[in-house]
Design a protein around this motif. Structure first.
Motif, PDB file in Angstrom:
ATOM      1  N   ARG A  82       0.830  -1.213   0.000  1.00  0.00           N
ATOM      2  CA  ARG A  82       0.000   0.000   0.000  1.00  0.00           C
ATOM      3  C   ARG A  82       0.860   1.257   0.000  1.00  0.00           C
ATOM      4  O   ARG A  82       0.626   2.181  -0.786  1.00  0.00           O
ATOM      5  CB  ARG A  82      -0.937   0.010   1.206  1.00  0.00           C
ATOM      6  N   ILE A 138      -5.879   0.198  -2.992  1.00  0.00           N
ATOM      7  CA  ILE A 138      -6.116   1.209  -1.955  1.00  0.00           C
ATOM      8  C   ILE A 138      -5.008   2.257  -1.972  1.00  0.00           C
ATOM      9  O   ILE A 138      -5.263   3.462  -1.851  1.00  0.00           O
ATOM     10  CB  ILE A 138      -6.223   0.536  -0.575  1.00  0.00           C
ATOM     11  N   ILE A 187      -5.533   6.331  -2.605  1.00  0.00           N
ATOM     12  CA  ILE A 187      -5.088   7.416  -1.726  1.00  0.00           C
ATOM     13  C   ILE A 187      -4.138   8.354  -2.469  1.00  0.00           C
ATOM     14  O   ILE A 187      -4.264   9.583  -2.402  1.00  0.00           O
ATOM     15  CB  ILE A 187      -4.410   6.829  -0.464  1.00  0.00           C
ATOM     16  N   ALA A 205      -2.345  10.489   6.966  1.00  0.00           N
ATOM     17  CA  ALA A 205      -3.517  10.001   6.234  1.00  0.00           C
ATOM     18  C   ALA A 205      -3.292   8.567   5.746  1.00  0.00           C
ATOM     19  O   ALA A 205      -4.218   7.749   5.742  1.00  0.00           O
ATOM     20  CB  ALA A 205      -3.818  10.918   5.049  1.00  0.00           C
ATOM     21  N   ASP A 239      -3.664   6.400   8.862  1.00  0.00           N
ATOM     22  CA  ASP A 239      -5.058   6.366   9.297  1.00  0.00           C
ATOM     23  C   ASP A 239      -5.958   5.634   8.310  1.00  0.00           C
ATOM     24  O   ASP A 239      -7.080   5.258   8.652  1.00  0.00           O
ATOM     25  CB  ASP A 239      -5.565   7.800   9.483  1.00  0.00           C
ATOM     26  N   SER A 240      -5.477   5.417   7.087  1.00  0.00           N
ATOM     27  CA  SER A 240      -6.292   4.695   6.098  1.00  0.00           C
ATOM     28  C   SER A 240      -6.557   3.265   6.522  1.00  0.00           C
ATOM     29  O   SER A 240      -7.513   2.641   6.037  1.00  0.00           O
ATOM     30  CB  SER A 240      -5.594   4.710   4.734  1.00  0.00           C
ATOM     31  N   TYR A 241      -5.747   2.726   7.442  1.00  0.00           N
ATOM     32  CA  TYR A 241      -5.975   1.352   7.912  1.00  0.00           C
ATOM     33  C   TYR A 241      -7.194   1.252   8.816  1.00  0.00           C
ATOM     34  O   TYR A 241      -7.699   0.153   9.060  1.00  0.00           O
ATOM     35  CB  TYR A 241      -4.732   0.823   8.638  1.00  0.00           C
ATOM     36  N   LEU A 265      -9.529  13.121   4.946  1.00  0.00           N
ATOM     37  CA  LEU A 265      -9.107  11.716   4.839  1.00  0.00           C
ATOM     38  C   LEU A 265      -8.801  11.132   6.210  1.00  0.00           C
ATOM     39  O   LEU A 265      -9.005   9.940   6.450  1.00  0.00           O
ATOM     40  CB  LEU A 265      -7.872  11.605   3.937  1.00  0.00           C
TER      41      LEU A 265
END
Length: 255
Positions: free
Chosen positions: A20, A80, A84, A149, A152-154, A251
């Motif tokens: 990712r 993903i 982002i 961000a 925190d996307s997890y 986000l």
């Protein structure tokens, strides 16, 4: 973490996070520029992966038993990461669209330069705005918000869960609309100047039909346009940085 903890890192989890993060760093402003060596980008992605791994390791699934399931997880993580990174690039696209409109307004659209940020030829004004924005991103610390961000996307896109494809597409469309509106706001001073200048030039050509208005007013148009740009540049960049900061925090705290 101690050294023994790092030596006991789960290799599967490491590469799952790296899948990712590596795609995001391929699209992240500044880091993705062509003048940044690939090895440096790779080292940065590996270091950030090592730092992120202890934070999100408890949320990661166990290694699948079949290669097909493992490949599926890696593909989803790459998607993903691309999503982002694509959102960040869409935010940056506001400067490209605004720069294109400004270049046409002041007559510098045909003045090309190698843009080191986009790694391609673009109008000199677009390259200038990209360089100023990139410098401000690192000066005021917005690159930290980008990394936050990513981490925190997890919470939003947990590993081994189905993708919210409809929500992702809706978010992209909404951000594209906002970016276009922001580009118009950024270019508004020079667009208004272009309108006034064209009307004035038209009146001048009617008053003096023998005068070659194009050759007379073009230098003045460029000089006045660049002068107006230098005057409004601080406000313009402040507006763009605020827009970028708000979207990056959106986000971090999705609704």
């Amino acid at each position: 973490m101690q050294l023994n903890d790092y030596l006991a890192i789960n290799v599967f989890h490491f590469f799952l996070i790296f899948a990712r993060l590596s795609v995001v760093f391929m699209l992240m402003p500044g880091v993705s520029a062509g003048y940044i060596p690939v090895r440096l980008r790779l080292m940065l992605a590996v270091m950030i992966t090592i730092l992120v791994l202890p934070i999100v390791q408890d949320t990661l699934p166990l290694q699948p038993d079949t290669p097909a399931e493992m490949v599926k997880l890696f593909v989803i993580e790459v998607i993903i990461g691309g999503f982002i990174g694509g959102l960040i690039q869409i935010i940056m696209a506001a400067l490209d669209v605004a720069g294109h409109m400004m270049s046409m307004a002041i007559g510098l659209m045909n003045a090309f330069i190698d843009d080191p940020v986009q790694d391609e030829q673009s109008a000199i004004l677009i390259g200038f705005l990209n360089l100023v924005a990139l410098a401000l991103i690192f000066i005021i610390g917005l690159h930290h918000v980008m990394i936050m961000a990513i981490v925190d996307s997890y919470n939003l896109f947990q590993v081994a869960t189905p993708l919210f494809s409809e929500d992702m597409l809706s978010m992209i469309v909404a951000l594209l609309v906002q970016t276009f509106h922001m580009a118009i706001r950024l270019a508004a001073p020079l667009v208004v100047f272009e309108l006034i200048f064209q009307v004035t030039s038209g009146i001048l050509s009617r008053l003096s039909p023998q005068l070659n208005v194009f050759f007379v007013v073009l230098p003045a148009k460029i000089m006045l346009g660049v002068s107006i740009l230098m005057i409004v540049l601080p406000t313009l960049m402040l507006t763009f940085m605020t827009y970028m900061d708000n979207n990056l925090h959106a986000l971090l705290t999705p609704r």
